[in-house]
Design an enzyme around this catalytic site. Structure first.
Site, PDB file in Angstrom:
ATOM      1  N   HIS A   1       0.870  -0.939  -0.045  1.00  0.00           N
ATOM      2  CA  HIS A   1       0.133  -0.286   0.108  1.00  0.00           C
ATOM      3  C   HIS A   1       0.899   1.408  -0.275  1.00  0.00           C
ATOM      4  CE1 HIS A   1      -3.679   1.803   1.133  1.00  0.00           C
ATOM      5  NE2 HIS A   1      -3.079   2.968   1.340  1.00  0.00           N
TER       6      HIS A   1
ATOM      7  N   HIS B   1     -11.362   1.848  -0.306  1.00  0.00           N
ATOM      8  CA  HIS B   1     -10.836   1.512   0.861  1.00  0.00           C
ATOM      9  C   HIS B   1     -11.679   0.137   1.055  1.00  0.00           C
ATOM     10  CE1 HIS B   1     -10.625   3.590   5.242  1.00  0.00           C
ATOM     11  NE2 HIS B   1      -9.956   3.305   4.608  1.00  0.00           N
ATOM     12  N   ASN B   2     -11.082  -0.890  -0.110  1.00  0.00           N
ATOM     13  CA  ASN B   2     -11.876  -1.777  -0.646  1.00  0.00           C
ATOM     14  C   ASN B   2     -11.433  -2.695   0.753  1.00  0.00           C
ATOM     15  OD1 ASN B   2     -12.088  -0.767  -2.551  1.00  0.00           O
ATOM     16  ND2 ASN B   2     -10.228  -2.345  -3.757  1.00  0.00           N
ATOM     17  N   HIS B   3     -10.733  -3.342   1.355  1.00  0.00           N
ATOM     18  CA  HIS B   3     -10.787  -3.976   2.323  1.00  0.00           C
ATOM     19  C   HIS B   3     -11.228  -3.180   3.754  1.00  0.00           C
ATOM     20  CE1 HIS B   3      -7.027  -6.835   0.582  1.00  0.00           C
ATOM     21  NE2 HIS B   3      -8.167  -6.945  -0.046  1.00  0.00           N
TER      22      HIS B   3
ATOM     23  N   ASP C   1      -6.796  14.408   1.248  1.00  0.00           N
ATOM     24  CA  ASP C   1      -5.550  14.036   0.759  1.00  0.00           C
ATOM     25  C   ASP C   1      -6.205  15.598   0.206  1.00  0.00           C
ATOM     26  OD1 ASP C   1      -4.178  12.228   1.326  1.00  0.00           O
ATOM     27  OD2 ASP C   1      -4.755  11.015   0.186  1.00  0.00           O
TER      28      ASP C   1
ATOM     29  N   GLY D   1      -2.758   8.588  -8.107  1.00  0.00           N
ATOM     30  CA  GLY D   1      -3.912   7.481  -8.191  1.00  0.00           C
ATOM     31  C   GLY D   1      -3.447   6.359  -6.852  1.00  0.00           C
TER      32      GLY D   1
END
Ligand SMILES: Nc1ncnc2c1ncn2[C@@H]1O[C@H](COP(=O)(O)OP(=O)(O)O)[C@@H](O)[C@H]1O
Ligand SMILES: [Mg+2]
Lengths: 244, 768, 103, 103
Positions: free
Chosen positions: B55, B101-103, B123, B544
């Protein structure tokens, strides 16, 4: 003519109200910081939308204790024109300037949609400019009302709730200012976006100088962005101040 | 005082097992030993683990990302900062970035999505920009699956509640429902902010002796090792090893937003950064790495929420709504004043140094001392084996023997197929989602959700920006390079449909485990395809996010690159919408249709194979880059000339769906004859109606402008043909040997009830 | 939904045997270590209002159920299953429950 | 805000006398007659899940306070004032509270 727009730390429609007044209306607006005790001789006080103090407990529950609210309450008691929009409406109810409460939407979801509103009274300082000189005003419970306007809502806690006695008093004294209706102007259940009692979208206090409403007239007050059905509300206030 | 960090009482001993549990392999651990010249302390091991996670460290993607174009005249800040920044004309810049923020959302959808929105907002405002828009790109399993409904419901409420409270409108996004994402949903959120160029600030830690301050929420034990967690595949039942779920506090975020912008506009700061993934560690070390400085902190001064927190925990906590800032010399008090005004506290936790070290003390004890450069910039990178899976190759050739017309017949004919497509939640109306989002707060929204791209007014009141997020996992699965190109091309043409010129983009790469050769192949190819399209369209990448290990039980999700595109509209009064509004207007189709039915929504939704599974097969439509660029030019030119009354591109569901969407949006029927379409006579009926050939758009113009439309087409090298007229209560399509005549109300009903019908009228409780 | 007469199921008209009705109170609180912004804001607001003695506030949810079951033990078992399945979110919440005869 | 050690005020370093700490549980429920869409939704959802014996569900809020006070009675008085002033809205909510020694 000066609009004072209260800024709570979590207000987020303060800038929109500011723009509606300055860009849409061409009048002066100032921000009133929640920790201040000075309304800076505003002619009209606006409590804008947002989440004043996060509002995790209840919309407006904490805001009513802020220093500026002491001044707003006094201003309103002295007849000062006070407009609460969305969170501002919740605050006015919590502060006891308006009766009832706003609870979670019937569908339990936040809703952001344009809705049709019937202007129930055109003889108030907030709505006089909705009177259409070319269309004879209908009468409803003895009060003049205007045709339907389009103004968006954006809230999760906008279900107007009050006990039967309060509702009766509001209705019989003509203090419902706006009602959710369908395109044909009928206050049906399907046209009620949040389950509000009697399709109430906005109410006045007894003296008629305090208006609380869930829909956002300030978002429909700038021509360049589309419909401007909210602008007459602000124009009405200018007229009211000018003639008082 | 010790000159070397010493183990802290209670720290576990550094063992091979501990190292492995920190996601570090032997070679990586050897590098750590070499960098330090000694064994790391427990805290140091944690720091390396977080910074060298996928990450933060981009282990498997950095070499690939190097090839993306990142520069143009408009780019003010490219990759490497909190967000990219482009100049949009005049004094104004736009800062934007997308993040996954998938998991976290797979575990706790509401909080996962909410904190995802919170992170990306920070950000953007740490660049000095006021966030003006959020976008959410969502991928879930199908809505027949209760868990997917639960996740979808929670995510939408989470994004909504957070953005609504902070007062940033969510003006668009995507929602794709496919079994491929059932166990591992994708939640990507993009934030766009606006700033005057003079306000631009970066995440830098310059000036020896300058105070380093922690601002915002107190630090708790939540999310410890979130970055590492995000870099592993989702374990079916490893609840215990999961990091503590982070809970969002949008009110504190709102305070941080306003306070940060005030601090920046009053020029009190040297640098500022969100404490996001890997919390204090990453913000402190990245800031000093950018400036080539060092940083020293004392964790005793960090405001904490829980008792007895260890340095390890404080360094790695991912508690939300925190920021790190470096004050200008002598400005500490002024900074404190601004923060107090917003009821926020700031603690001076350290200072900038010049020795290139990240030094952490706990009181007098030295607990970590790591050279910043190698920690931040020398994370080992890998280019593992890449090999396409045989399965995909087989899927691609599977359509070769199938006659498209036979499939259409099997689907019940063209009219049936069209209705089924409009009823597919991926294609259908997304109002169920977007009405839960405040879309108009800040009064800049000229076009919210529902069109090809959202359009917002800029502060100068004449210019606007258009925003779109796009990606197609199915196409990318079948041919990753094409999918990478397609994501960029589609996002660009969506932006161009409004009349805006695509300017720059951000992206989020959602893939499975890169250690799988088939996945690494997908990643490599998709990134290459994206880069090619960026070059061709002149839209550099300004930043990204990479999210790998999106898989469960050994099955990766579809490779899903999501592109977030920004375009500039010179004159908002020339903005074009997608709706058919003018009765009698003429309908034109721009762009050639080719026999490309592979990977289409038609196949996936309307047909099934012998096992009853949706058909995901064939060669997906090719992206001819020149045509993609020409179409953008055509759309922008026609809009700027005031000729186009509406414009809508063809994507999921092809031409027939595009026409229906224009009609539904405008409340106007139409009558079209498709055989006239460019290339129409050489493709099958099924393809003519439902093929997803790229670089096509449906535009309308008044009859008097017919010649102008042809001229603009010719100028831009786009074949165009008039295919019908707008008007009436019926949608009539004829072409390729098929006819459909459907009431607009019926189409509209199908389209609008698809998602509400599946979700029920009430919120889904906490079901799992 | 009208509540049943205390202690007795509203039953059907169908003459089914009526099960006793139980009052179940479910108290849901944020799990240890989970941030509780609501509790925090309330605490701060109370302190601002002059309630200096407020040391902490945790905000949770409360559910009052009326359940038909053969016994208090069965009502408790059922209620626990409901909590696990729907009412609470074990990822971030803990709960306790108590069963009593309805007032 | 770090929680105090159970039963003991966190006090100041100033050597002030420490007051005992009390646990106050406030249970807030929608007033009779006020719509409770959340409770209704949960009830329907439970019935859909096959819990046929659920007769009613009311959804409310729960607050766990830790209060310094000289006595349980004082803690209760204070908590009631807080409820009247901030924690509940009497137009729509009722509440009950109980005071105990913290666990
Ligand atoms: N998750 C979402 N949140 C907000 N808006 C959405 C979401 N999903 C789709 N929309 C909106 O619905 C419209 C249609 O989306 P989509 O079918 O993805 O369009 P396109 O194919 O043109 O990219 C767009 O305006 C998009 O912004
Ligand atoms: Mg499109």
């Amino acid at each position: 003519m000066k609009f004072g727009i209260v800024r709570f730390p979590g207000s987020n429609c303060d800038a929109d109200a500011y723009r509606a007044v300055t860009e849409g209306l061409g009048e002066t607006a100032v921000y009133l910081w929640h920790k201040s005790r000075d309304l800076e001789s505003s002619d009209v006080v606006v409590l804008p939308g947002g989440f004043s103090y996060g509002d995790y407990l209840r919309g407006g529950a904490i805001a009513r204790f802020s220093p500026i609210m002491g001044e707003v309450v006094e201003f309103a008691h002295n007849g000062g024109l006070t407009l609460g929009i969305c969170n501002g409406f919740q605050i006015l109810c919590e502060a006891g300037l308006l009766p009832g409460a706003l609870t979670r939407n019937r569908g339990l979801r936040f809703r952001c949609v344009p809705v049709s509103l019937r202007v129930e009274r055109v003889d108030t300082p907030f709505t006089s400019e909705y009177a259409d000189p070319d269309v004879p005003a209908e009468t409803f419970s003895g009060f003049h009302r205007a045709p339907v306007v389009q103004i968006p809502i954006a809230h999760g806690e906008g279900q107007y709730t009050a006990d039967a006695e309060t509702l009766d008093a509001l209705e019989s004294s003509g203090r419902v200012a706006f009602r959710y209706v369908n395109g044909a102007g009928e206050a049906t259940d399907a046209a009620n976006p949040n389950g509000s009692a009697n399709n109430v979208a906005g109410i006045l206090n007894e003296a008629g100088n305090v208006l609380g409403m869930m829909p956002h007239p300030e978002r429909h007050s700038i021509r360049a962005l589309g419909p401007d059905d909210g602008l007459p509300l602000f124009r009405s206030l200018v007229r009211a101040v000018g003639t008082s | 005082m010790n000159h070397q960090p010493q183990p802290r009482p209670g720290d576990p001993e550094i063992s091979p097992e501990l190292v492995e549990n920190h996601g570090l392999n032997e070679a990586e651990y050897a590098s750590i030993l070499a960098i330090l010249g000694r064994e790391p302390t427990y805290a140091e091991l944690g720091v390396f683990s977080a910074m060298w996670s996928e990450h933060c460290g981009y282990k498997h993607s950095r070499p690939l990302l190097r090839n993306l174009p990142t520069e143009s005249a408009a780019v003010v800040q490219g990759p490497g900062e909190n967000a990219g920044v482009v100049s949009v004309g005049g004094d104004w810049c736009v800062a934007f970035k997308i993040e996954s923020h998938n998991h976290p959302s797979a575990i706790e959808p509401y909080q996962g999505a909410a904190t995802g929105a919170g992170g990306i907002l920070r950000d953007v405002f740490t660049m000095g920009a006021r966030p003006v828009a959020l976008f959410d790109s969502l991928h879930f399993g199908t809505l027949d699956d209760p868990r997917s409904r639960y996740l979808f419901d929670g995510v939408v409420r989470g994004v909504g509640d957070y953005g609504n409270c902070v007062g940033v409108p969510t003006v668009g996004g995507e929602a794709i429902f496919d079994a491929a994402y059932e166990k591992n949903p994708l939640i990507n959120v993009m934030c766009v902010g606006v700033l005057p160029v003079s306000r631009l600030i970066r995440g830098e830690a310059e000036g020896v002796g300058n105070a380093v301050m922690a601002v915002g929420a107190r630090t708790g034990r939540d999310g410890i090792h979130g970055a590492t967690f995000a870099s592993e595949e989702l374990d079916e039942d490893a609840t215990s090893s999961r990091p503590q779920v982070q809970v969002g506090d949008p009110f504190t975020e709102k305070l941080l937003l306003e306070a940060s912008l005030e601090l920046i506009s009053r020029e009190l700061l040297v640098g500022i950064q969100d404490m996001g993934a890997a919390g204090l560690t990453s913000s402190a070390t990245e800031m000093s790495s950018r400036s080539g400085s060092g940083i020293e902190i004392n964790v005793r001064h960090l405001p904490v929420r829980e008792e007895n927190m260890t340095p390890y925990e404080m360094l790695l906590s991912e508690s939300q709504e925190r920021m790190l800032l470096v004050a200008k010399p002598g400005c500490e008090e002024a900074v404190q004043e601004v923060l107090a005004r917003w009821d926020l506290q700031a603690a001076v936790i350290g200072k900038v140094t010049d020795d290139g070290m990240f030094r952490v003390r706990e009181g007098d004890a030295l607990v970590a001392e790591i050279p910043v450069r190698p920690l931040v910039d020398e994370c080992p990178t890998y280019e593992p084996e890449a090999r396409e899976s045989d399965e995909v190759e087989a899927q691609r050739s599977r359509l070769d023997e199938i006659d498209p017309e036979a499939l259409l017949e099997k689907a019940g004919g063209a009219a049936r197929a069209l209705l089924s497509l409009l009823d597919d939640p991926t294609i259908a109306d997304k109002r169920w989602i977007s009405e839960q989002y405040d879309t108009t707060v800040q009064t800049n929204t000229l076009a919210g959700p529902g069109g090809d791209a959202a359009v917002l007014r800029l502060p100068d009141r004449t210019r606007g920006i258009a925003i779109s997020t796009d990606g197609n996992g199915r196409h990318t699965y079948l041919r990753p390079r094409t999918g990478g190109r397609a994501a960029v091309a589609e996002a660009a043409r969506n932006v161009a449909c409004t009349g805006a010129r695509p300017l720059a983009m951000t992206n989020c790469l959602n893939f499975g485990s890169p250690l799988r050769p088939s996945v690494y192949f997908q990643l490599r190819e998709a990134v290459a395809g994206m880069g090619e399209a960026c070059e061709a369209l002149g839209t550099p990448v300004t930043g990204g996010n990479v999210s790998l290990y999106n898989e469960t039980g050994g099955t990766p999700v579809y490779p899903t690159p999501v592109v977030g595109m920004i375009g500039v509209l010179k004159d908002i009064s020339r903005r074009v919408g997608s709706a058919f509004t003018d009765e009698g207007g003429e309908i034109w189709l721009a762009g050639v249709t080719r026999e490309e039915l592979g990977g289409s929504a038609f196949l996936a939704v309307c047909t099934t194979d012998d096992q009853g599974n949706p058909i995901v097969a064939g060669e997906p439509p090719e992206v001819v880059l020149e045509a993609a660029a020409n179409l953008v030019e055509f759309l922008v030119t026609g809009a700027e000339a005031g000729v186009f009354r509406s414009a809508h591109d063809c994507s999921d569901g092809g031409l027939a769906v595009a026409l229906a969407e224009c009609a539904i949006a405008g409340g106007q029927g139409f009558d079209v004859f498709l055989d006239r379409a460019p290339g129409g006579d050489s493709v099958s009926g099924a393809t003519l109606w439902f093929g997803e050939t790229h670089s096509r758009a449906v535009v309308t113009a008044v009859p008097e402008d017919a010649d102008r439309v042809r001229e603009i087409g010719a100028e831009c090298g786009i074949p165009i043909e008039r295919i019908g007229v707008v008007g009436g209560a019926v949608c009539r399509i004829e072409g390729g040997g098929h006819v459909a005549e459907l009431d607009l109300t019926r189409l509209s009903e199908r389209y609008k009830s698809a998602i509400p019908g599946r979700m029920g009228s009430e919120p889904v409780g906490v079901a799992r | 939904m009208t509540a049943a007469a205390p202690g007795v199921s509203s039953g059907g008209g169908s003459g089914e045997p009526r099960l006793p009705v139980w009052a179940v109170e479910v108290r849901v609180t944020p799990r240890q270590g989970i941030l509780d912004p609501e509790g925090q804001t309330i605490q701060r607001a109370l302190q601002d209002l002059g309630y200096a003695g407020v040391e902490s506030v945790r905000a949770g949810k409360l559910f009052d159920l009326r359940l038909q079951a053969n016994s208090a033990a069965e009502a408790e078992r059922e209620a626990k299953r409901m909590c696990g399945e729907l009412i609470t979110n074990p990822v971030i919440e803990d709960y306790t429950l108590s069963v009593s005869e309805p007032p």
